[in-house]
Design an enzyme around this catalytic site. Structure first.
Site, short mmCIF file in Angstrom:
data_model
loop_
_atom_site.label_atom_id
_atom_site.label_comp_id
_atom_site.label_asym_id
_atom_site.label_seq_id
_atom_site.Cartn_x
_atom_site.Cartn_y
_atom_site.Cartn_z
N LYS A 76 0.85 -1.19 0.00
CA LYS A 76 0.00 0.00 0.00
C LYS A 76 0.89 1.23 0.00
O LYS A 76 1.89 1.27 0.72
CB LYS A 76 -0.92 -0.01 1.23
CG LYS A 76 -1.91 1.15 1.26
CD LYS A 76 -2.89 1.07 2.43
CE LYS A 76 -3.90 2.21 2.40
NZ LYS A 76 -4.89 2.14 3.49
N SER A 151 -9.87 2.39 2.56
CA SER A 151 -8.94 3.08 1.69
C SER A 151 -7.93 2.16 1.00
O SER A 151 -7.29 2.59 0.05
CB SER A 151 -8.18 4.14 2.49
OG SER A 151 -7.36 3.52 3.46
N SER A 175 -10.26 0.21 6.84
CA SER A 175 -9.64 0.23 5.52
C SER A 175 -8.94 -1.05 5.06
O SER A 175 -8.56 -1.14 3.90
CB SER A 175 -8.64 1.38 5.42
OG SER A 175 -9.33 2.56 5.16
N1 GLN Z 1 -13.41 5.01 5.72
C1 GLN Z 1 -12.88 5.51 6.93
C2 GLN Z 1 -12.41 6.93 6.73
O1 GLN Z 1 -12.66 7.46 5.71
C3 GLN Z 1 -11.74 4.65 7.39
C4 GLN Z 1 -10.54 4.78 6.55
C5 GLN Z 1 -9.37 3.97 7.07
O2 GLN Z 1 -9.53 3.00 7.79
N2 GLN Z 1 -8.18 4.44 6.74
O3 GLN Z 1 -11.81 7.52 7.54
#
Ligand code: GLN
Length: 484
Positions: A76, A151, A175
């Site tokens: 990632k 994400s 995410s």
């Molecule tokens: N979807 C959540 C956010 O937008 C979590 C994102 C994540 O876990 N990095 O913050």
């Protein structure tokens, strides 16, 4: 080759049936063919990947291989890797070449694994659909008009479409788990502090945690064995003895007590997801587990609490992007203040700006007590719900996401509906607990459904055991998207 497990790949390498160079070339070729459609990778460096593969082949030849030696891993783009462009999905870092390795990258390097490339992600990991990336959205191979989740959407698609045998992700509010669910793969967010955050670009430091994404729980266990471990450069890294996360995989499930939170099977859950999750729970009962109803009464507070605390931490963490030392700088500006303002106005996308503004607001003198302190108190209540629940059960199960993959663009103009897609995952981060997602069937639309397994602190081996036994009895995790 594309569908085999990491253990099988490792034996093929050990028996010299394939070399790491051949393996890496196979995946790079596939990426070359399919990435233009899927957009899972944002940076590739064939030379670097092949150099690592050659070094791995030498280790194997010298009899010095460990389980991941020679295996290509998609990283990632939140993990800094020396000499690699590391963007975190943002224009702000679109020209940043990291001078150092994240702890996670170091661990993979030490294990002789190969960095296959950097995967696309929501900008600074803020999003649930991968649509906030500066590099454009990632497509879900199960339906290219749908999102892969976010994400860690690039990593999820890379594994689901067999562009990589495995990948890394990070999980601040879901995410790793939500994209794993939406693309039919397996992913685990460990207990907070298990995987060092050193060199993992910060979003919300008290919630961020790296973890593996792969085709099966068994693969995840092998990856976590490499990723986990104490690191003195992360002040929240846990000083615990090294453990083998694969040690309990073979354990039968007789007597496992599964808690089913009433609140996770209520309104908002789509019928197709509910059906697949119910069927998975029936399979667990067949395997000897017992289910008990539990309650996590403060579940409804988790989204509002998260959207105070995560932006507060983000607003502080992202203050470092000022155009002075590294990253993007506005090409034209007047004085220093103007340079800061133009750099940040041009370098950040709309979702990141929204979070910085919310975070700055909730931390401001007049509102700190009303929002930030209040949210911290509620965070404690949410954690207490889990502590109480774990008196009645060994693991908690439920859906990972209320729906299957939604259409690209469907929620882009409605941040609150986007935020709700993490309704079942966020509380786990607020409590610092480990959570994972395991593919458990398909919704009415034919798209993958994920079963979430939440464990008590440090119960990763038990969760991986529960997931692995289910994967021995079912084949959902072996299904590849048609055409891939
Ligand atoms: N979807 C959540 C956010 O937008 C979590 C994102 C994540 O876990 N990095 O913050």
């Amino acid at each position: 080759m594309l569908n085999v497990s990491l253990k099988e790949l490792s034996s093929l390498l050990a028996e010299k049936k394939i070399s790491s160079v051949e393996l890496v070339q196979t995946f790079l070729q596939r990426i070359g063919e399919l990435n233009p459609v899927l957009n899972a990778f944002v940076t590739l460096d064939t030379e670097k990947s092949l150099a690592q593969a050659r070094a791995a082949d030498a280790l194997i030849a010298a009899g010095k291989a460990t389980p991941l030696t020679g295996i290509p891993i998609a990283q990632k783009d939140i993990f800094c890797a020396r000499g690699w462009r590391t963007t975190c999905g943002s224009k702000m870092l679109s020209n940043f070449v990291s001078p150092y390795d994240a702890h996670v990258i170091e661990q993979f390097n030490r294990a002789g694994a190969v960095n296959l490339g950097k995967t696309n992600m929501d900008e600074f990991a803020m999003g649930s659909s991968n649509e906030t990336s500066f590099f454009g959205p990632v497509k879900n191979p199960w339906g290219t008009s749908t999102v892969p989740g976010g994400s860690s959407g690039g990593s999820a698609t890379a594994v689901a479409a067999r562009l990589a045998p495995a990948a890394t992700g990070s999980d601040t509010g879901g995410s790793i788990r939500q994209p794993a669910a939406l693309t039919g793969i397996t992913g685990i967010k460990p207990t907070y502090g298990t995987v060092s955050r050193y060199g993992m670009i910060a979003f919300a430091s008290s919630l961020d945690q790296g973890g593996p994404m792969a085709k099966s729980a068994e693969d995840c266990a092998l990856l976590l064995n490499v990723m986990a471990g104490f690191d003195s450069r992360d002040s929240t890294s846990l000083a615990r003895d090294k453990e083998d996360y694969a040690r309990d995989l073979a354990r039968p499930l007789q007597g496992l007590k599964i808690g089913l939170p009433r609140e996770y099977f209520a309104t908002g859950l789509s019928a197709g997801v509910a059906r697949a999750v119910e069927a998975a729970l029936a399979e667990y009962r067949r395997l000897g587990a017992e289910t008990v109803e539990i309650s996590l009464p403060n579940t409804r507070l988790s989204i509002p609490v998260y959207y105070v605390l995560a932006p507060a931490e983000a607003s502080s963490n992202l203050a470092r992007y000022d155009g002075v030392r590294y990253g993007y700088r506005a090409p034209q500006y007047g004085d220093l203040t103007d340079m800061y303002q133009k750099t940040r106005a041009q370098g950040f996308g709309p979702e990141v700006k929204r979070r910085i503004m919310i975070g700055t607001y909730v931390l401001s003198a007049g509102y700190y007590d009303a929002y930030y302190i209040k949210a911290q108190k509620l965070r404690r209540l949410i954690a207490r719900d889990f502590a109480q629940a774990f008196r009645q059960c060994d693991v908690i199960m439920g859906p990972t996401s209320p729906t299957t993959a939604f259409k690209l663009g469907e929620k882009s103009d409605d941040p609150v509906s986007m935020y709700l897609s993490d309704i079942y995952t966020i509380a786990v981060n607020l409590a610092g607990l480990p959570g994972m997602s395991v593919p458990c069937g398909f919704g009415d639309d034919g798209l993958p459904v994920g079963l979430q397994i939440v464990g008590n602190y440090f119960a990763e081996a038990r969760m991986l055991n529960a997931a692995h036994q289910y994967q021995l009895a079912t084949d959902w995790h072996r299904r590849a998207p048609p055409g891939f």
